[in-house]
Design an enzyme around this catalytic site. Structure first.
Site, mmCIF file in Angstrom:
data_model
loop_
_atom_site.group_PDB
_atom_site.id
_atom_site.type_symbol
_atom_site.label_atom_id
_atom_site.label_comp_id
_atom_site.label_asym_id
_atom_site.label_seq_id
_atom_site.Cartn_x
_atom_site.Cartn_y
_atom_site.Cartn_z
ATOM 1 N N MET A 25 6.422 39.603 -17.282
ATOM 2 C CA MET A 25 7.139 40.603 -18.091
ATOM 3 C C MET A 25 7.379 41.917 -17.372
ATOM 4 O O MET A 25 7.383 42.960 -18.009
ATOM 5 C CB MET A 25 6.353 40.887 -19.356
ATOM 6 N N PRO A 26 7.589 41.871 -16.061
ATOM 7 C CA PRO A 26 7.787 43.174 -15.378
ATOM 8 C C PRO A 26 9.095 43.846 -15.802
ATOM 9 O O PRO A 26 10.007 43.186 -16.290
ATOM 10 C CB PRO A 26 7.862 42.795 -13.896
ATOM 11 N N TYR A 27 9.117 45.162 -15.583
ATOM 12 C CA TYR A 27 10.331 45.954 -15.765
ATOM 13 C C TYR A 27 10.586 46.697 -14.460
ATOM 14 O O TYR A 27 9.694 47.384 -13.943
ATOM 15 C CB TYR A 27 10.153 46.959 -16.909
#
Lengths: 67, 67, 67, 67, 67, 67
Positions: free
Chosen positions: A1-3
């Site tokens: 779930m990186p941004y």
């Protein structure tokens, strides 16, 4: 779930180059950290050269000097 | 004194919808955390679909496939 | 697919309060703009009061004056 | 090597004013923290008044009321 | 002169993995957009799982359910 | 109503230095753009040297080489 937020100057990056950047960064996060591509978000922001400074002056000023 | 940054794709949010979002987020921070609305800042940024990626591809590409 | 970044001072928000904030902001984006909760990302950052300024002074200084 | 992001409303800041801001912030970081100007990056973002909220309402609404 | 901000949950990324990420993203920007590595800045932020939400709930809650 | 985010490496900035930075940036925005200090927000983030890259390598690696 990186941004991931990528800021660059607005000097003509094409849709194709931006698509490559999105794919490339998403792959890096999967390969290095095992992050799930399905929830990896990449946002690219293009900034006018008047609004970007380095070394105490704008990119506009640097481009005028040939840098 | 919270600061909230909301990034969405630029697909036609109206001024009225953005005003609702500003009011709603400010209320949430007051109700849940007791934050003072007078110093709560909300900034909405609208990003072109070419510049937003999820799942390794741009939103532009996803929209073309009907997603 | 919105991305929301909430910055607050680190003055004791509980896990329960943060969960309420995540749920509340995600619902707002669904209700107002029709955004899909499954790809709505909310990131909360808690900042020391020495590192947050408003009105030209730190929150630490303001708290000492009773504000 | 600091990175500074300045967000303001898009109400007519000139290239000259933005250049002064870049120079001023870079100098502050050198004078106060000894940071090297050559690797200090300053990015200015100008945000429409509909997209900026404080006190639960947009700057557009505040401007209409004369604030 | 790009600036890249990568936010991930703080679930044990090693210094070696973070170094690989910095090198990888810097190379992508050089290869795809011709950006100069000397002024490419990458900042990685590690966020507690209580503070990261997707689908309206925290990563902490998702991990407890085995996701 | 500007919002300023300053990211630096966590290498010992004191509370006094951070207070000077908050005051200095707030003054610059008042002097150059006429911005109201009462609603100018400054947030300083201190990042571990393993998590900050420039030139394709971490600040930790650069510090080891004496840079």
């Amino acid at each position: 779930m990186p941004y991931v937020n990528i800021k660059i100057t607005n000097e003509g990056a094409t849709a194709e180059q931006k698509a490559q950047l999105i794919a490339g960064v998403t792959n890096l996060l999967k390969d290095i950290l095992g992050k799930n591509p399905a929830t990896t978000v990449v946002v690219i922001e293009e900034v006018p050269t008047d609004n970007w400074g380095i070394g105490g002056e704008s990119i506009t000023a640097r481009r005028k000097r040939g840098q």
